[in-house]
Design an enzyme around this catalytic site. Structure first.
Site, PDB file in Angstrom:
ATOM      1  N   ALA A  55       0.721  -0.865  -0.042  1.00 34.59           N
ATOM      2  CA  ALA A  55       0.035   0.112   0.076  1.00 34.59           C
ATOM      3  C   ALA A  55       1.125   1.126   0.089  1.00 34.59           C
ATOM      4  O   ALA A  55       0.550   2.204  -0.861  1.00 34.59           O
ATOM      5  CB  ALA A  55      -0.853   0.127   1.416  1.00 34.59           C
ATOM      6  N   GLY A  88       2.683 -13.902  -2.579  1.00 34.50           N
ATOM      7  CA  GLY A  88       3.056 -13.354  -3.947  1.00 34.50           C
ATOM      8  C   GLY A  88       1.673 -12.828  -4.625  1.00 34.50           C
ATOM      9  O   GLY A  88       1.278 -13.093  -5.706  1.00 34.50           O
ATOM     10  N   ARG A 345     -10.423 -22.315   9.207  1.00 34.74           N
ATOM     11  CA  ARG A 345      -8.883 -22.178   9.832  1.00 34.74           C
ATOM     12  C   ARG A 345      -9.738 -21.422  11.741  1.00 34.74           C
ATOM     13  O   ARG A 345      -9.333 -21.449  12.301  1.00 34.74           O
ATOM     14  CB  ARG A 345      -9.004 -20.620   9.504  1.00 34.74           C
ATOM     15  CG  ARG A 345      -7.929 -20.972   8.194  1.00 34.74           C
ATOM     16  CD  ARG A 345      -7.772 -19.287   8.395  1.00 34.74           C
ATOM     17  NE  ARG A 345      -6.631 -19.609   6.360  1.00 34.74           N
ATOM     18  CZ  ARG A 345      -6.055 -18.840   5.847  1.00 34.74           C
ATOM     19  NH1 ARG A 345      -6.010 -17.431   6.150  1.00 34.74           N
ATOM     20  NH2 ARG A 345      -5.075 -18.945   4.791  1.00 34.74           N
ATOM     21  N   GLU A 489      -3.739  -2.872   5.140  1.00 36.93           N
ATOM     22  CA  GLU A 489      -4.199  -3.133   6.595  1.00 36.93           C
ATOM     23  C   GLU A 489      -4.150  -3.194   7.561  1.00 36.93           C
ATOM     24  O   GLU A 489      -5.195  -2.866   8.884  1.00 36.93           O
ATOM     25  CB  GLU A 489      -3.139  -4.447   6.633  1.00 36.93           C
ATOM     26  CG  GLU A 489      -3.429  -5.690   7.095  1.00 36.93           C
ATOM     27  CD  GLU A 489      -2.463  -6.529   8.240  1.00 36.93           C
ATOM     28  OE1 GLU A 489      -2.208  -6.358   7.124  1.00 36.93           O
ATOM     29  OE2 GLU A 489      -3.035  -7.705   8.518  1.00 36.93           O
TER      30      GLU A 489
END
Lengths: 519, 519
Positions: A55, A88, A345, A489
């Site tokens: 970012a 990636g 998860r 984030e």
């Protein structure tokens, strides 16, 4: 009672922070951000970017390309934050590689996928912005020199179609390194490492961000409980940002204090998949000038990680594409299974935490035999054994002895598991991978491969509220805080309760680009 | 696409806030709290309490009893916040009424119950404090004049034993009214209604809370999208608090802007079970002086509420103790069931939101026949019909016509539901109440009773972080912010992801008492 013990220990540790915090300068300890009248600016730029992940670099590159003088601050000694150790993968709905390979995708599908994973609390306007702009972000990354594999896009879990591009070197560094080279080539664009932003500088009327206070020659100290509160290294500088500040300081999965307040099951000494510098300091400073906290407690944790290696490591591959599939995970105290090893998860991380809460550090053990590993990870098997995160045992007795599991109970667990699968019966946790297997999932001839499990914080979904132009919204006015932008984030809302894999890169590059355009 | 439509409409509404916010005074719009040097105190007290619910009144009563001069600010025209419209149930582990009736309870049981409901992210030290001090809080409430039924404690959902005391008038007003009388009798204790706290006043070094700025003659305006951002009524006053400020301003289930940021499914025009003044303004101001946001997005929503009445209403009784039990809920678009009507709150609210997201205002309909109502709520059946929140139909055709449900599909749904139950088969959603029923749950003779459903925000679990002494923790130091205390729904951590029924009263009274003791 173990909970009481834990809370006493934690109180002790919070006491330790107190000792460090007592050494803080007054300006660090006080709540109010300094105003223009309180400071003297040492240097002047058009744009200041905090952070050098996807970012921050996208924002800086775009702003610099527009001719702005840009200063990029990075508190760590190396650039790239979590991005440079990321896998990636970038999910781009309706990308050119999909078209080349005849994969039909749509914005509706992408948004529906994200809303499903995010439990419906995602901010839809952010997802719509990704649909509209992620191909631009991809093109911009390519222009900066990022190299993606020119193959059929990969199909990641939770996505309804294959839409993920992967960098040539299968790492976020395949984007970060070219971007660093790109911004360094542009005139008037500077990266300062070991420079920590301490606070925002506000206009005298308190409504606009004019710059930041920071410390150069800062040395992050991972041994501290809270580097943000305790570290006093470096020398103070004040930087003016004529056009504004772009906050791209990332998530807080390694913030031992704040992550634990959101989820007390994450002990201070627990590792994460993140780099050491992923703390909440800059985010908390933004809250203090009116930024709004959103979805702050949703911390995605990987149930597939191991306490026996640092960071992300190799265990996630060996468990997810191996031992979880046909193997089992047991509670070392009784040799019994305690979860469906193929559940989502959160369900699995929660199950592991039930054990770790009752018996701290009694990590459950996941084991199986060679037949369970996917062909594509055969090379990783050797790597896991060499690093010691995975161990090999000739017999179940040897495995039980090593982890102090009651051997008879363990053998009974395996026996029943194999018998149920052979008989085509559902196992007690209704594991889909055993359906119609009609074979013993665990090969009793051995050898047995084993990995200890511990959930590791991976991504913090929450953060501050931005609008679709990457402007930070004020809780006082409901309108943008003048001079403050954010991306990545450190923001919240886009992913809702749970982020889909490979949408982080997309989110960071898209809103980074937008921040660089808007400012 | 409906999501796009929704977000455009919302953007429009946020624009409307902008218009109002433009009228704000500079001091409202700016982020930084004023300092001592910026203000002149109009009046001086020892303690200032913000809010007149359980937490605020308990804190004020205790502080006043200790001899302090106490000012209690209430922004609304009436005292009591949500507390006075609460059901009056207070869960107290190991209380004297349990002992009298031979009910065995323990702190471990209480904590385990709360952790289970709270998904394990509760702050255990807060629950331990409730275990240690809630009997003191109960005694203090009794001393203030609260009257509880002297009967066997009630057994509420999620509790492993019966431990809930209920006030004699089955309302929180049975605690609030005596407490108001108690504090008003004490010398130097004053309640000011229609007085809104605007901000904290900080010491010149920015580290301590010295008082508040407020507006007297304030008129809350429920027609505004954000009263906190837009309302400019009242005249400014500055109050000094020599010992400190106790923030007990409650939750934000009626904050149309901030609740929607946490859960975008909660439209601006959706009602809650709360009073109109339950907004986030004071909480957000605390974040701006360094208080830490905790669990801020967990908003408990009641799937048993109806859009056809205001607030909590009577629908929750008629559905929970009636139509959900043997009756069914259907999607009006297709006449089909869409959830297990007896699932947990979150599962059902989520299921209702799936429909409301796809088709705004197409509220699902819950219906059944008279046999499904529990005997104890027979009087409520009449009340529901009279108020119009529940309707009665002689035939399924009439019911279908009224709600525009495809009649044939609806009848097919009922037929299958009854047949499965008669045959002892599990229904498609595995409803426990049908097990071994061996009877038609819906009496085809009619009449049919129907209620439209809409989830209503009920309690915001999140808030700011306090320690076990009710001191507000600073994100800058990890230590208490001097002069700032908080208790009740404005705090976060105690309940984790989901609060058990009747623990709110306990939480508020216990930490309110502690705040009054600590200050």
């Amino acid at each position: 009672m173990s909970q009481e013990t834990m809370s006493r220990r934690d109180a002790l540790k919070l006491g330790m922070i107190g000792a460090g915090a007592a050494m803080l300068t007054a300006s660090q300890a006080m709540a109010a951000a300094p105003m223009e009248k309180d400071v003297k600016f040492d240097e002047e730029y058009d744009v200041i970017v905090i952070g050098t992940g996807f970012a921050g670099l996208a924002a800086a590159a775009k702003a610099a390309e527009r001719g702005y003088k840009v200063l990029i601050l990075e508190k760590m000694g190396r650039v790239g934050g979590n991005s440079v150790i990321n896998g990636g993968g970038m999910a781009v709905p309706m990308n050119k590689y999909q078209k080349k390979h005849g994969i039909e995708d749509s914005g509706e599908k992408f948004i529906a996928d994200c809303l499903k994973a995010g439990l419906g609390i995602n901010h839809v306007e952010m997802l719509e912005t990704i649909v509209k702009r992620s191909n631009d972000a991809l093109e911009f990354a390519l222009k900066c020199g990022a190299k993606f594999q020119d193959v059929k896009p990969a199909w990641f879990g939770g996505h309804s179609v294959a839409r993920t591009l992967v960098t040539e070197n299968m790492s976020g560094s395949g984007i970060i390194q070219p971007m660093v080279a790109f911004v360094e080539k542009l005139p008037g664009c500077k990266i300062m490492t070991r420079t920590k932003m301490d606070d925002f500088v506000m206009s005298n009327d308190g409504t606009s961000v004019l710059g930041v206070t920071a410390r150069i020659n800062y040395r992050f100290d991972k041994k501290l409980i809270s580097d943000d509160m305790e570290n006093t290294s470096g020398e103070k500088k004040v930087f003016r940002a004529k056009k504004g500040v772009i906050l791209a300081s990332g998530g807080f999965s390694m913030d031992k204090v704040y992550r634990k307040m959101q989820d007390p099951r994450i002990m201070e000494d627990m590792d994460a998949t993140n780099h050491d510098g992923a703390t909440a300091g800059a985010l908390l400073k933004a809250f203090q000038i009116g930024a709004l906290p959103i979805h702050i407690d949703w911390i995605q944790q990987g149930p597939w990680a191991s306490p026996d290696e640092r960071g992300f490591g190799v265990a996630p591959l060996l468990t997810q594409q191996g031992l979880f599939n046909l193997g089992i995970a047991v509670d070392v105290r009784n040799g019994k299974r305690f979860m469906n090893e193929m559940a989502d998860r959160k369900t699995r991380a929660d199950a592991e935490y039930v054990i770790l809460r009752e018996a701290p550090k009694m990590y459950p053990v996941n084991f199986g035999t060679y037949n369970t590993f996917g062909e594509q990870i055969y090379p990783q098997v050797e790597k896991g054994l060499q690093s010691g995160v995975m161990k090999k045992f000739d017999t179940l007795d040897a495995l039980a002895a090593n982890y102090k599991i009651p051997a008879d109970a363990l053998k009974a667990t395996v026996k029943k598991y194999n018998e149920d699968a052979l008989a085509g019966k559902e196992d007690e946790f209704k594991k889909q991978t055993l359906k119609n297997l009609k074979a013993a999932p665990i090969d009793m001839k051995g050898p047995f491969y084993a990995i200890r499990l511990m959930p590791k914080p991976h991504h913090t979904m929450g953060g501050l509220k931005i609008d679709t132009k990457a402007r930070v919204i004020s809780g006082n006015t409901g309108k943008p805080i003048l001079g403050l932008f954010a991306a990545g984030e450190v923001t919240g809302g886009t992913h809702g309760a749970s982020r889909l894999g490979t949408v982080a890169v997309t989110d960071c590059l898209t809103f980074g680009l937008i921040a660089g355009e808007t400012i």
